[in-house]
Design an enzyme around this catalytic site. Structure first.
Site, PDB file in Angstrom:
ATOM      1  N   THR A 414      14.910   6.683 104.746  1.00  0.00           N
ATOM      2  CA  THR A 414      16.152   7.067 105.415  1.00  0.00           C
ATOM      3  C   THR A 414      16.164   8.557 105.707  1.00  0.00           C
ATOM      4  O   THR A 414      15.424   9.326 105.105  1.00  0.00           O
ATOM      5  CB  THR A 414      17.352   6.679 104.527  1.00  0.00           C
ATOM      6  OG1 THR A 414      17.251   5.295 104.218  1.00  0.00           O
ATOM      7  CG2 THR A 414      18.687   6.928 105.189  1.00  0.00           C
ATOM      8  N   GLU A 434      14.974   1.539 105.910  1.00  0.00           N
ATOM      9  CA  GLU A 434      15.109   1.021 104.553  1.00  0.00           C
ATOM     10  C   GLU A 434      14.050   1.590 103.626  1.00  0.00           C
ATOM     11  O   GLU A 434      14.228   2.663 103.123  1.00  0.00           O
ATOM     12  CB  GLU A 434      15.096  -0.511 104.507  1.00  0.00           C
ATOM     13  CG  GLU A 434      15.956  -1.099 103.395  1.00  0.00           C
ATOM     14  CD  GLU A 434      15.605  -0.705 101.977  1.00  0.00           C
ATOM     15  OE1 GLU A 434      16.431  -0.014 101.350  1.00  0.00           O
ATOM     16  OE2 GLU A 434      14.546  -1.103 101.471  1.00  0.00           O
ATOM     17  N   SER A 478      25.087  -1.327 102.807  1.00  0.00           N
ATOM     18  CA  SER A 478      24.257  -0.124 102.883  1.00  0.00           C
ATOM     19  C   SER A 478      24.811   0.953 101.969  1.00  0.00           C
ATOM     20  O   SER A 478      26.016   1.026 101.730  1.00  0.00           O
ATOM     21  CB  SER A 478      24.252   0.400 104.323  1.00  0.00           C
ATOM     22  OG  SER A 478      23.760   1.713 104.365  1.00  0.00           O
ATOM     23  N   GLY A 501      18.542   5.650  99.148  1.00  0.00           N
ATOM     24  CA  GLY A 501      18.841   4.308  98.649  1.00  0.00           C
ATOM     25  C   GLY A 501      20.152   4.288  97.897  1.00  0.00           C
ATOM     26  O   GLY A 501      21.120   4.943  98.281  1.00  0.00           O
TER      27      GLY A 501
HETATM   28  N1  GLU Z   1      18.408   0.864 103.183  1.00  0.00           N
HETATM   29  C1  GLU Z   1      19.211   1.732 102.388  1.00  0.00           C
HETATM   30  C2  GLU Z   1      20.659   1.580 102.760  1.00  0.00           C
HETATM   31  O1  GLU Z   1      20.990   1.331 103.861  1.00  0.00           O
HETATM   32  C3  GLU Z   1      18.816   3.153 102.492  1.00  0.00           C
HETATM   33  C4  GLU Z   1      17.429   3.360 102.054  1.00  0.00           C
HETATM   34  C5  GLU Z   1      17.027   4.790 101.812  1.00  0.00           C
HETATM   35  O2  GLU Z   1      17.868   5.650 101.670  1.00  0.00           O
HETATM   36  O3  GLU Z   1      15.853   5.063 101.807  1.00  0.00           O
HETATM   37  O4  GLU Z   1      21.489   1.730 101.984  1.00  0.00           O
END
Ligand code: GLU
Length: 602
Positions: A414, A434, A478, A501
């Site tokens: 991200t 992701e 998310s 994440g």
């Molecule tokens: N897929 C995660 C989300 O939308 C984010 C992943 C990341 O920050 O690397 O919450």
């Protein structure tokens, strides 16, 4: 576009619900109140932006930059500042920055992924949220991440599969927001990324390190040819990467707009690559053609003398607000970064928020997200009272038992960037594929996301459907929490966000507490050690934490996990002394660009 508006000095009108909460503990002074409908939004429909009025007479300082870009890669910052110099708006620049990041930071974001945008439009006085989250294909199944024995698949096997690929949303979101907030023609925004894709760009040390951490790239011939050399070794820092397929995709986008992405060759390539990937996919060209980004009403809540605005779910914004709301009922603001008790409060509040997030966070079009309760003063006060003299052994969610699988620890897929233009417009955008390089599947020069692994792998628990279960055409929850901050008079204060994440709301909250409560400048606030309370453990970046602070946390009884590096990547811009200052987290390769040259006239 009002070219004479130069520096962001926003006055905004508070929604009545906000006023009600705020008036209980703050003197409001002479605030203007505007009224608008707050009815819920039928599934799949837009609900418009929130009305926020800019000051009619903005303060202008001649020294103030004519635009600022803070993003994760210097080439993306350069692309953005170039657009601002050509009198583009923050939205125009956001398209250029996002398209460039997709090329030069393929591990983190791209047109094969999705994102959330908060946009503050100085011309019509509205703060809007845009949702470009990926959706599950119409034929996706709730149990598609379960193995034959009924157990959830290991995360990495699921993530590196065709089954994890969601219908990409970033292009539709950028196009929708650009149609409203852009000043330059869409076709002018791809100059830099096309040039870089054709002539090549150099692999950075971070990209080199991350290619090494993603051996699955070698499972796909296209990804392998791009990221590995002729001897099958990961390409190293300083190697030039040329991506003519990406240039072709951008040429098509430039000429025909988003239809060139969601129909025809690009869509066909995305679908074909998804079907061919491990475990396969059920994505169809109809799924691509039917994708829609949404404009949504942002959620704004007071925090002490500020107002914090975030996109609504499925973004993680309301959980950032819950965390800040719990902290508001503590004395963390009277403490500082070297006070162990400050981090005790922060970590316990994070654990409480995470427990609630695991239980209640989902796509509100499919599940009942109890947003009003989670953000009510009564609830937040009660949650704050749950912070005791010793670390809680376990932290259950409020009121009902946890109904989703615990989130993963760490992600690197991200990116977040913030842009402010000469007109006072602000773009705060978090984009994602992701996990590291998404699914590792490449199509039309882009990494395809693995965002469907943000759904709960387990559809039911004790016979009860979990809110974040996978359903056709649903958006996975998310963590992404872009935020825009105003002061109580309605002046723009800061805009920021981070990848990371499930830790995203916590990284952002740390920066907000350090910046707003403790008065640290944005850069110092970003670089300050991260403390992540999640489940029964508390992860701490010990490198930069003073020993006595660490000992204090230990004495409180936390199950501490010392780490040398948390994957935050905070980027932001703040208004200071009539000027604008950007900041980039030391943990990534981001930078800040300022536009100082006189405009070329419009
Ligand atoms: N897929 C995660 C989300 O939308 C984010 C992943 C990341 O920050 O690397 O919450």
């Amino acid at each position: 576009m009002k070219a004479q508006i130069k520096v962001i000095t926003a006055r905004f009108r508070l929604p009545p619900s906000l006023l009600a909460r705020w008036s209980s503990h703050l003197l409001l002074g002479a605030l203007a109140i505007s009224v608008w409908g707050c009815a819920g939004t039928p599934r799949g429909q837009d609900d418009g932006g929130m009305s926020i009025d800019f000051a009619r007479v903005p303060e202008v300082t001649t020294q103030a930059p004519k635009g600022v870009v803070a993003a994760a890669h210097p080439l993306a910052v350069a692309a953005g500042t170039k657009v601002l110099k050509a009198n583009g708006t923050a939205m125009d620049a956001a398209v250029a920055v996002a398209a460039t990041l997709g090329l030069v930071e393929p591990q983190s974001s791209g047109l094969g992924g999705g994102g959330f945008l908060l946009y503050y439009d100085a011309q019509n006085g509205k703060l809007s949220a845009y949702d470009g989250r990926e959706v599950a294909p119409a034929k996706a199944r709730a149990d598609q991440f379960l193995m034959a024995n009924g157990q959830p698949m290991p995360f990495r096997s699921a993530a590196r599969s065709g089954r994890a690929i969601g219908v990409p949303g970033l292009v539709a979101m950028l196009a929708k927001a650009h149609a409203r907030h852009g000043a330059l023609d869409w076709s002018l925004l791809f100059e830099d990324p096309i040039r870089l894709a054709e002539n090549g760009f150099l692999i950075t040390p971070r990209l080199e390190a991350l290619i090494k951490r993603a051996p699955e790239l070698a499972d796909h011939p296209t990804s392998k040819a791009y990221f590995f050399d002729k001897n099958g070794q990961p390409k190293t820092s300083g190697t030039r990467l040329i991506n003519t397929e990406y240039a072709d995709t951008l040429y098509a986008l430039k000429a025909m707009g988003p239809p060139a992405f969601y129909r025809g060759r690009v869509a066909e390539d995305i679908v074909a690559a998804s079907l061919k990937a491990k475990l396969g996919s059920v994505m169809s060209e109809t799924d691509m053609a039917q994708y829609k980004a949404h404009q949504r009403r942002p959620v704004c809540e007071p925090y002490r003398q500020w107002i914090l605005c975030v996109p609504p779910p499925p973004s993680g914004g309301i959980f950032l607000l819950e965390l800040m709301g719990i902290l508001e009922h503590t004395d963390i603001d009277t403490r500082g970064p070297q006070d162990p008790q400050a981090w005790v409060l922060f970590a316990e509040a994070s654990r409480l928020m995470n427990a609630d997030r695991n239980a209640y966070h989902a796509d509100p079009a499919f599940a009942d997200v109890p947003q009003d309760i989670l953000l009510s003063n009564r609830f937040l006060k009660k949650r704050a009272r749950a912070i005791g003299p010793r670390a809680a052994e376990t932290v259950p969610p409020a009121a009902i038992k946890t109904r989703t699988t615990p989130p993963k620890d760490k992600d690197t897929g991200t990116t977040h960037f913030v842009i402010v233009d000469r007109y006072g417009n602000v773009a705060s955008l978090t984009a994602s594929v992701e996990y590291l390089f998404g699914s590792t599947v490449m199509a039309a020069g882009m990494m395809l996301n693995n965002q469907l692994t943000d759904f709960s792998f387990v559809p039911d628990q004790d016979g009860v459907p979990v809110p974040n279960r996978l359903e056709p055409s649903k958006r996975p929850r998310s963590s992404m929490s872009p935020v825009v901050v105003f002061d109580r008079r309605g002046n723009f204060v800061s805009a920021l966000g981070s990848p990371g994440g499930s830790a995203i709301p916590i990284y952002v909250a740390k920066a907000l507490v350090a910046h707003l409560d403790w008065g640290l400048d944005l850069k110092t606030a970003f670089d300050l050690h991260n403390v992540i309370g999640r489940g029964n453990t508390v992860a701490i970046e010990t490198d930069t934490m003073r020993r006595d602070v660490f000992e204090g946390l230990k004495r409180y009884g936390f199950d501490l996990k010392a780490v040398t590096f948390e994957e935050s990547g905070l980027h932001g811009i703040t208004a200071r002394d009539g000027s604008l200052v950007g900041a980039a987290d030391k943990r990534r390769e981001g930078t800040v660009g300022y536009v100082t040259a006189a405009p070329s006239g419009r």
